[in-house]
Design an enzyme around this catalytic site. Structure first.
Site, PDB file in Angstrom:
ATOM      1  N   ASP A   8       0.869  -1.165   0.000  1.00 41.36           N
ATOM      2  CA  ASP A   8       0.000   0.000   0.000  1.00 41.36           C
ATOM      3  C   ASP A   8       0.916   1.228   0.000  1.00 41.36           C
ATOM      4  O   ASP A   8       2.099   1.126   0.308  1.00 41.36           O
ATOM      5  CB  ASP A   8      -0.865  -0.066   1.267  1.00 41.36           C
ATOM      6  N   ASP A  10      -0.191   5.055   0.969  1.00 42.87           N
ATOM      7  CA  ASP A  10      -0.442   6.052   2.014  1.00 42.87           C
ATOM      8  C   ASP A  10      -0.677   5.384   3.366  1.00 42.87           C
ATOM      9  O   ASP A  10      -1.535   4.512   3.501  1.00 42.87           O
ATOM     10  CB  ASP A  10      -1.638   6.929   1.629  1.00 42.87           C
TER      11      ASP A  10
HETATM   12 MG   LIG Z   1      -3.091   3.051   3.422  1.00 43.33          MG
END
Ligand SMILES: [Mg+2]
Length: 189
Positions: A8, A10
């Protein structure tokens, strides 16, 4: 046949702003503590491919123009590359929840190239690393394991994991240093 670490972005590689969740200026651009060292070490094991998977709701629209994304995405990739960290694939979904698309995490629509070529990619031994419930659900949908980055802003959503989602989590921590150690130990190195 290598497994993949699906990362992932962020809240996992970059610190996620808590107001509108968007890294839209350089004063909001910050790597997670120890993430570069950790990814460098994990990539140096030469066991996993790295693939980036991120939802960027409404990117390219008036409310989330590309200028609020591209310079920071580019900067991140540059810094990572200068540390020897590279991605086999980068997958960015720009739809919103309302669009109900299978490309949006936890949907696996962006990842069919890996799923359809399991003679080249070991999905079963792959790991999704992320800080959201959707990342854990993505792992469940892929049929692989997950590592939860325990982000203090998301703790509420962590209490609602289903039994299957819990089972997919092989490690959870708020520290990339610990995650690095866990993955290294996984291979008895
Ligand atoms: Mg995230």
């Amino acid at each position: 046949v290598k497994p993949i670490v699906f990362l992932d972005r962020d809240g996992t590689i970059l610190v996620e702003p808590t107001d509108d969740f968007r890294i839209k200026s350089f004063d909001r651009f910050e790597f997670m503590p120890n993430v570069i060292e950790a990814l460098k070490k994990i990539q140096s094991l030469n066991i996993y491919h790295f693939v980036l998977v991120t939802n960027q709701d409404g990117l390219g629209s008036d409310t989330y123009p590309l200028e609020h994304f591209e310079p920071f995405q580019e900067k991140m990739l540059q810094v990572l590359a200068s540390n020897g960290i590279s991605f086999l694939g980068i997958h960015i979904d720009v739809s919103t929840v309302q669009d109900n698309k299978n490309t949006r995490k936890p949907g696996i629509g962006m990842l069919s190239n890996y799923i359809d070529n399991q003679d080249m990619f070991n999905i079963k031994n792959s790991i999704v690393i992320g800080d959201s419930k959707t990342d854990i659900q993505l792992a469940k949908n892929l049929g692989c394991a997950s590592i939860l980055i325990e982000n203090e802003h998301n703790t509420e959503s962590y209490s609602s994991f289903t039994e299957d989602e819990e089972k997919a989590i092989i490690f959870r921590s708020n520290s990339w240093e610990k995650i690095r150690e866990f993955i290294v130990d996984l291979h008895h190195i």
